[in-house]
Design an enzyme around this catalytic site. Structure first.
Site: not given
Ligand SMILES: NC(=O)c1ccc[n+]([C@@H]2O[C@H](COP(=O)([O-])OP(=O)(O)OC[C@H]3O[C@@H](n4cnc5c(N)ncnc54)[C@H](OP(=O)(O)O)[C@@H]3O)[C@@H](O)[C@H]2O)c1
Length: 325
Positions: A13, A106, A108-110, A137, A141, A184, A207
Site C-alpha cells: 500500500r 530496497l 535508498s540513495s540517502c 535509518y 538500510k 519530500h 527555502w
Molecule cells: N519514496 C522515496 O522517494 C524513496 C526513495 C528511495 C528509496 N525508497 C525506499 O522504498 C521503500 C518504500 O518506500 P515508500 O516511499 O513506498 O514508503 P511508504 O509509501 O511509506 O510505504 C511503506 C510501506 O511499508 C509498510 N510498513 C511500514 N511498517 C510496517 C510494518 N511494521 N509491518 C508491515 N508493513 C509496514 C507501510 O504500511 P502502513 O502505511 O500501513 O504502515 C507502507 O505500506 C523504502 O524502503 C524506502 O526506503 C523510497
C-alpha cells in the site's frame, strides 16, 4: 517471466510497493500475495515466520519500511532504526527458512555518505559518514543490503539463495505522501503551489537559493527497475556486482535545480504567481545525483519524463485529497 510464480510484495500500500504490484499485474502476474501492516506486522518475528511457512512465496519484494522526512527522523530515531532492522531481518530470514530463492531489497540513495563524489557510484557506500539526521535509518538500510549479501555468501551455493538490492534515487508519483511537514520536495511543492493557486497567493517562497541540483524518478519507472533486476539471470547479476558490493543504483540520469523543479510544478498545477527564494534558509548539498551506468548497461532506462510524471502525480494528489474534484 513465469506467470505462475507466487510473489509477495511487502508494503503493497506504499508508494513503491503499490507501483511494483501495478507493474507485476501489467506483466501478467496473477498470484500476488499482499498483507497490510495491520494484518502482518513485519517487526513481529513469530508472525512473519508463520506467514512465510504458510504461504511459501517464490519471490519477495521488500518494499515495506518506516520512512519519513527530516523532522520524523530527528524525532523518532529509535523507531527508524529498530523497526527497519526488525522488518528486514525478520523478512529476509523467514524467506530463507521457507526456501525463498529470490528476494529484492530496497535501499535508498540517502544512505550514501554525505560527501560522496558526484555522480554517486555504488562503491561510494560505506566510504564516509552520514549526516546525523538520518544516520539511524541509513544504518538500518545498509544492514538490509548486508543481510542480503551475507545470506548469498553463506547460502548461495548450498541453498540457491539469490537476494538482490536496488538503490533508488528520489521518487515521486501516485501514492506519494503530501503531508505539509513530512513530504519530500516534489509532493511538498505540489501541495504548496496548489494551495497558493486556490488561495490566490501572489508569491510562493522556497527555502534556499534554488540552485542545488537533485535527481527524481517516477515511481512506475522504479517499479519496472525492481522487476527488471529481480528477473536478470543470476550469472548476469553476479558478473555485474560483487559479493560484498551487490546493490544497483536506479536513477533517471538527469538532475535539475530546485528552481527548475519548482517552475515545472507551478506550470503543471497552473499557479501563475511569483516564485521567490528565501536565501536565509539552508541549501543542503549542492548536488545529489546517482551514477546509474550499471543498471543502464543491464538494459533498464527511465521512460517517464518529468512533465508527464508530474502531471500524473498532480492528478493523484487531486484525487486523493479532493475526491469531489
Ligand atoms: N519514496 C522515496 O522517494 C524513496 C526513495 C528511495 C528509496 N525508497 C525506499 O522504498 C521503500 C518504500 O518506500 P515508500 O516511499 O513506498 O514508503 P511508504 O509509501 O511509506 O510505504 C511503506 C510501506 O511499508 C509498510 N510498513 C511500514 N511498517 C510496517 C510494518 N511494521 N509491518 C508491515 N508493513 C509496514 C507501510 O504500511 P502502513 O502505511 O500501513 O504502515 C507502507 O505500506 C523504502 O524502503 C524506502 O526506503 C523510497
Amino acid at each position: 517471466m513465469n506467470a505462475n510464480l507466487k510473489i509477495y510484495v511487502a508494503g503493497h500500500r506504499g508508494m513503491v510497493g503499490s507501483a511494483i504490484v501495478r507493474t507485476l499485474q501489467q506483466q501478467g502476474q496473477t498470484q500476488i500475495l499482499t498483507r497490510t501492516h495491520a494484518e502482518l506486522d513485519l517487526t513481529d518475528q513469530a508472525a512473519v515466520r508463520a506467514f512465510f511457512a504458510a504461504e511459501k512465496p517464490d519471490h519477495v519484494y521488500l518494499a515495506a519500511a518506516k520512512v519519513g522526512g527530516i523532522h520524523a527522523n530527528n524525532t523518532y530515531p529509535a523507531d527508524f532504526i529498530y523497526q527497519n532492522l526488525m522488518m528486514e531481518a525478520n523478512t529476509i530470514d523467514a524467506a530463507f527458512r521457507c526456501g525463498v530463492k529470490k528476494l529484492l531489497f530496497l535501499g535508498s540513495s540517502c544512505i550514501y555518505p554525505k560527501l560522496a563524489g558526484q555522480p554517486m557510484r555504488e562503491d561510494a557506500l560505506l566510504t564516509g559518514v552520514r549526516g546525523p539526521t538520518n544516520e539511524p535509518y541509513a544504518i538500518a538500510k545498509i544492514a538490509g543490503i548486508k543481510l542480503c549479501e551475507s545470506y548469498n555468501r553463506q547460502f548461495g551455493q548450498s541453498h540457491g539463495v539469490d537476494y538482490r538490492s536496488v538503490m533508488p534515487t528520489n521518487l515521486y508519483g501516485p501514492g506519494d505522501n503530501y503531508h505539509p511537514e513530512n513530504a519530500h520536495v516534489i509532493p511538498a511543492l505540489i501541495r504548496r503551489f496548489h494551495d497558493a493557486k486556490v488561495n490566490n497567493l501572489s508569491a510562493v517562497a522556497i527555502w534556499g537559493t534554488g540552485t542545488p541540483r537533485r535527481e527524481f524518478l517516477y515511481v512506475d519507472d522504479m517499479a519496472q527497475a525492481c522487476v527488471h533486476v529481480m528477473n536478470l539471470p543470476q550469472d548476469v547479476y553476479v558478473q555485474n556486482t560483487q559479493p560484498m558490493l551487490s546493490h544497483i543504483n536506479v536513477g533517471s540520469g538527469n538532475d535539475l535545480t530546485i528552481q527548475e523543479v519548482a517552475q515545472a510544478i507551478a506550470q503543471i498545477v497552473g499557479y501563475e504567481g511569483r516564485i521567490t527564494f528565501d536565501t536565509s534558509k539552508p541549501d543542503g548539498a549542492p548536488r545529489k545525483w546517482m551514477d546509474s551506468a550499471r543498471i543502464n548497461a543491464l538494459g533498464w532506462h527511465a521512460r517517464v519524463g518529468l512533465a508527464s510524471g508530474l502531471q500524473s502525480a498532480y492528478q493523484d494528489f487531486l484525487a486523493n485529497n479532493f475526491p469531489q474534484n
